[in-house]
Design a protein around this motif. Structure first.
Motif, PDB file in Angstrom:
ATOM      1  N   SER A  49       0.821  -1.202   0.000  1.00  0.00           N
ATOM      2  CA  SER A  49       0.000   0.000   0.000  1.00  0.00           C
ATOM      3  C   SER A  49       0.860   1.259   0.000  1.00  0.00           C
ATOM      4  O   SER A  49       0.624   2.181  -0.794  1.00  0.00           O
ATOM      5  CB  SER A  49      -0.929  -0.009   1.221  1.00  0.00           C
ATOM      6  OG  SER A  49      -1.770   1.112   1.199  1.00  0.00           O
ATOM      7  N   GLU A  50       1.854   1.304   0.865  1.00  0.00           N
ATOM      8  CA  GLU A  50       2.705   2.499   0.957  1.00  0.00           C
ATOM      9  C   GLU A  50       3.532   2.702  -0.314  1.00  0.00           C
ATOM     10  O   GLU A  50       3.610   3.819  -0.835  1.00  0.00           O
ATOM     11  CB  GLU A  50       3.622   2.413   2.181  1.00  0.00           C
ATOM     12  CG  GLU A  50       2.898   2.472   3.507  1.00  0.00           C
ATOM     13  CD  GLU A  50       2.169   3.783   3.753  1.00  0.00           C
ATOM     14  OE1 GLU A  50       2.545   4.826   3.186  1.00  0.00           O
ATOM     15  OE2 GLU A  50       1.198   3.765   4.531  1.00  0.00           O
ATOM     16  N   THR A  53       1.180   3.499  -3.339  1.00  0.00           N
ATOM     17  CA  THR A  53       0.628   4.852  -3.166  1.00  0.00           C
ATOM     18  C   THR A  53       1.656   5.904  -3.572  1.00  0.00           C
ATOM     19  O   THR A  53       1.342   6.846  -4.315  1.00  0.00           O
ATOM     20  CB  THR A  53       0.196   5.081  -1.704  1.00  0.00           C
ATOM     21  OG1 THR A  53      -0.885   4.193  -1.408  1.00  0.00           O
ATOM     22  CG2 THR A  53      -0.254   6.514  -1.470  1.00  0.00           C
ATOM     23  N   ASN A  54       2.898   5.751  -3.094  1.00  0.00           N
ATOM     24  CA  ASN A  54       3.936   6.722  -3.444  1.00  0.00           C
ATOM     25  C   ASN A  54       4.233   6.712  -4.933  1.00  0.00           C
ATOM     26  O   ASN A  54       4.397   7.775  -5.540  1.00  0.00           O
ATOM     27  CB  ASN A  54       5.209   6.456  -2.645  1.00  0.00           C
ATOM     28  CG  ASN A  54       5.071   6.888  -1.208  1.00  0.00           C
ATOM     29  OD1 ASN A  54       4.147   7.607  -0.839  1.00  0.00           O
ATOM     30  ND2 ASN A  54       5.991   6.434  -0.372  1.00  0.00           N
ATOM     31  N   GLN A  98       3.231  11.946   4.932  1.00  0.00           N
ATOM     32  CA  GLN A  98       4.596  11.708   4.478  1.00  0.00           C
ATOM     33  C   GLN A  98       5.403  10.852   5.459  1.00  0.00           C
ATOM     34  O   GLN A  98       6.588  11.079   5.676  1.00  0.00           O
ATOM     35  CB  GLN A  98       5.305  13.022   4.166  1.00  0.00           C
ATOM     36  CG  GLN A  98       4.639  13.768   3.043  1.00  0.00           C
ATOM     37  CD  GLN A  98       5.401  15.014   2.630  1.00  0.00           C
ATOM     38  OE1 GLN A  98       6.236  15.513   3.350  1.00  0.00           O
ATOM     39  NE2 GLN A  98       5.097  15.494   1.443  1.00  0.00           N
ATOM     40  N   HIS A  99       4.761   9.841   6.029  1.00  0.00           N
ATOM     41  CA  HIS A  99       5.428   8.901   6.920  1.00  0.00           C
ATOM     42  C   HIS A  99       5.596   7.527   6.269  1.00  0.00           C
ATOM     43  O   HIS A  99       6.079   6.601   6.916  1.00  0.00           O
ATOM     44  CB  HIS A  99       4.627   8.731   8.221  1.00  0.00           C
ATOM     45  CG  HIS A  99       4.583   9.954   9.059  1.00  0.00           C
ATOM     46  ND1 HIS A  99       5.601  10.303   9.908  1.00  0.00           N
ATOM     47  CD2 HIS A  99       3.648  10.924   9.167  1.00  0.00           C
ATOM     48  CE1 HIS A  99       5.289  11.437  10.530  1.00  0.00           C
ATOM     49  NE2 HIS A  99       4.109  11.827  10.092  1.00  0.00           N
ATOM     50  N   GLY A 100       5.190   7.384   5.012  1.00  0.00           N
ATOM     51  CA  GLY A 100       5.165   6.080   4.363  1.00  0.00           C
ATOM     52  C   GLY A 100       6.486   5.353   4.358  1.00  0.00           C
ATOM     53  O   GLY A 100       6.572   4.177   4.710  1.00  0.00           O
ATOM     54  N   VAL A 104       7.560   1.824   6.176  1.00  0.00           N
ATOM     55  CA  VAL A 104       8.117   0.691   5.447  1.00  0.00           C
ATOM     56  C   VAL A 104       9.464   0.284   6.051  1.00  0.00           C
ATOM     57  O   VAL A 104       9.719  -0.900   6.261  1.00  0.00           O
ATOM     58  CB  VAL A 104       8.240   1.003   3.941  1.00  0.00           C
ATOM     59  CG1 VAL A 104       9.026  -0.074   3.213  1.00  0.00           C
ATOM     60  CG2 VAL A 104       6.853   1.156   3.324  1.00  0.00           C
TER      61      VAL A 104
END
Length: 142
Positions: A49-50, A53-54, A98-100, A104
């Motif tokens: 997901s992260e 998404t990015n 903005q912590h993705g 991870v």
């Protein structure tokens, strides 16, 4: 054991990518007897997901996702056409969003970013079991 997916840009692409990841691990567990902890499925979906998404947010072109088993880990690789190498920002509990990449890095055994001829490839390894020593410790891929 490996699968690849082209991630389309419509509204449900991130949910579909998570579903593909969970289905891949569940099939390996059910059909091939691979030891896969429920936590591994959850963390793999989170990482997918992260990363997807990015990629969808920052790259203008296609996004490709690959899932494969390597020893006692699932390897999640996401390629996109943007050559910009992301870096985790300094921890800031007051920052919204903005912590993705921080997330991870915190849940994987390793995370690597490689520039490609076109774009970049981000590769993460997640432990398949909850065995001692399977946690997030190593930070580089061999």
């Amino acid at each position: 054991m490996q699968v690849g997916y082209a991630v389309t840009g419509d509204g449900g692409c991130i949910a579909r990518a998570r579903h593909h990841a969970a289905d891949f691990l569940t099939r390996l567990k059910d059909e091939h007897g691979l030891s896969v902890a429920p936590r591994a499925i959850d963390l793999t979906q989170l990482v997918v997901s992260e990363l997807v998404t990015n990629a969808r947010k920052y790259a203008s072109g296609p996004v490709l996702m690959e899932l494969r088993i390597s020893g006692t880990t699932v390897v999640v690789a996401v390629w996109d056409s943007d050559p910009t190498v992301p870096t985790a920002r300094a921890t800031d509990p007051d920052r919204i969003g903005q912590h993705g990449l921080e997330i991870v890095e915190g849940v994987t055994q390793s995370l690597a970013v490689q520039r490609q001829t076109v774009g970049k490839r981000i590769t993460a390894r997640i432990a398949l079991t909850d065995a001692p020593g399977a946690g997030a410790t190593a930070r580089d891929l061999p």
